[in-house]
Design an enzyme around this catalytic site. Structure first.
Site, short mmCIF file in Angstrom:
data_model
loop_
_atom_site.label_atom_id
_atom_site.label_comp_id
_atom_site.label_asym_id
_atom_site.label_seq_id
_atom_site.Cartn_x
_atom_site.Cartn_y
_atom_site.Cartn_z
N PRO A 136 0.81 -1.22 0.00
CA PRO A 136 0.00 0.00 0.00
C PRO A 136 0.84 1.27 0.00
O PRO A 136 1.72 1.43 0.82
CB PRO A 136 -0.82 -0.11 1.29
CG PRO A 136 -0.22 -1.18 2.08
CD PRO A 136 0.73 -1.95 1.25
N GLU A 137 0.57 2.13 -0.94
CA GLU A 137 1.15 3.47 -0.96
C GLU A 137 -0.01 4.43 -0.78
O GLU A 137 -1.12 4.01 -0.49
CB GLU A 137 1.92 3.71 -2.27
CG GLU A 137 3.05 2.70 -2.46
CD GLU A 137 3.89 2.94 -3.70
OE1 GLU A 137 4.00 4.10 -4.12
OE2 GLU A 137 4.42 1.97 -4.24
N LYS A 192 1.27 7.65 4.31
CA LYS A 192 0.78 6.28 4.27
C LYS A 192 0.16 5.85 5.61
O LYS A 192 -0.09 4.67 5.83
CB LYS A 192 1.93 5.33 3.91
CG LYS A 192 2.54 5.61 2.54
CD LYS A 192 3.80 4.79 2.34
CE LYS A 192 4.67 5.40 1.26
NZ LYS A 192 6.00 4.79 1.21
N ARG A 241 16.52 0.12 -3.38
CA ARG A 241 15.28 -0.41 -3.97
C ARG A 241 15.53 -0.78 -5.42
O ARG A 241 16.29 -0.10 -6.13
CB ARG A 241 14.16 0.66 -3.95
CG ARG A 241 13.73 1.09 -2.59
CD ARG A 241 12.79 0.05 -1.98
NE ARG A 241 12.56 0.32 -0.58
CZ ARG A 241 13.32 -0.18 0.40
NH1 ARG A 241 14.34 -0.96 0.13
NH2 ARG A 241 13.05 0.09 1.65
#
Length: 268
Positions: free
Chosen positions: A2-3, A58, A258
């Site tokens: 979830p962002e 978030k 990332r």
DNA sequence: ACACTGACCTGCGAGC
DNA sequence: TGCTCGCAGGTCAGTG
């Protein structure tokens, strides 16, 4: 994972489903999810009613009668609304009994998510060094210019920095940079004024579209599944093999800790 | 002040 | 088939 768009969707869905519901019992099955003492958490949450639903970056924010509950889903956190008769699986770590006979269940495979009780009137504008919301007028090209001044960090890291702008994660960072024709590994020190404008505009455009799509996807879920943070997005570069624009090969590079996807032909 | 790394977790897929 | 290993990701503490 979830962002911002997923969290926004979860907040709005929960508002419809449990707004006004009162918690009659709480069972924390995996204590580290709770910041602070889990037994105290159970006690304090009991008898509280879900009054208002907010989001900051978030973070999900539940305004209750006497306190504020903050919840971060991290990678795999999900909320389900299920009857007590439904099987409780090993990844359901917090169970809230509601006065409408249903249970709000927090599910988190990786146990990374966190919940914390804060003061009732907690102000989240300056919470945890979070930067402006992407849709706030404070997030503008001159802000981008001022923030990046003196920094040489890759653009990818800049977008992931929650103190720069709140709510962007790995997927949308890749998508925003693709839309800006900027490589994720490019230093934030050598971009132009036009690039700064693009970053603001594309961030807002992509997140807005994702919120719209997230809502659509969630609505198609059957009620028994409750609410999840999952949503299918039409990515142009993230996890893709071929660039939708030029048909070239998408490259994957490890930037800012990332995996970052980009098109070497379209992004400079 | 800035930039980078590892820890936290578990499931999954690749490779042997 | 069954094992090990690396990777995925958001945040924060720790280090240089």
């Amino acid at each position: 994972m979830p962002e911002l768009p997923e969290v926004e969707t979860v907040v709005r869905t929960l508002e419809k489903q449990i707004g006004g519901c009162t918690i009659t019992h709480v069972h924390v099955r995996y204590d580290p999810i709770i910041v602070g003492d889990a037994r105290e958490f159970e006690e304090q949450m009991c008898g509280q009613t879900f009054r208002r639903f907010e989001r900051r970056g978030k973070y999900l924010i539940f305004r209750m009668d006497d306190l504020t509950l903050v919840s971060h889903l991290r990678m795999e956190g999900k909320y389900y609304i299920q009857p007590p008769s439904a099987e409780i699986t090993k990844h359901m770590h917090v169970i809230f009994d509601l006065n409408n006979g249903m249970q709000l269940r927090y599910n988190d495979t990786r146990k990374f998510g966190r919940m914390e009780i804060l003061a009732k009137d907690k102000d989240f504008r300056h919470y945890k060094d979070l930067g402006p919301e992407p849709f706030d007028k404070a997030f503008n090209p001159s802000y981008v210019h001022a923030f990046r001044k003196g920094k040489r960090t890759p653009l990818k890291s800049l977008l992931l920095d929650q103190s720069f702008v709140a709510g962007i994660g790995n997927i949308y960072a890749d998508e925003i940079l693709a839309a800006c024709h900027l490589r994720p590994g490019r230093s934030c020190a050598n971009i132009t004024k036009k690039d700064e404008e693009h970053i603001v505009n594309e961030t807002q455009r992509i997140l807005k579209a994702a919120i719209k799509a997230g809502g659509t996807t969630i609505r198609s879920y059957t009620s028994s599944l409750g609410v999840t943070g999952r949503f299918q997005t039409s990515c142009t570069v993230h996890m893709q093999k071929i660039c939708a624009r030029c048909g070239g090969e998408i490259k994957v590079k490890y930037i800012g800790g990332r995996s970052s996807y980009y098109c070497p032909h379209c992004q400079h």
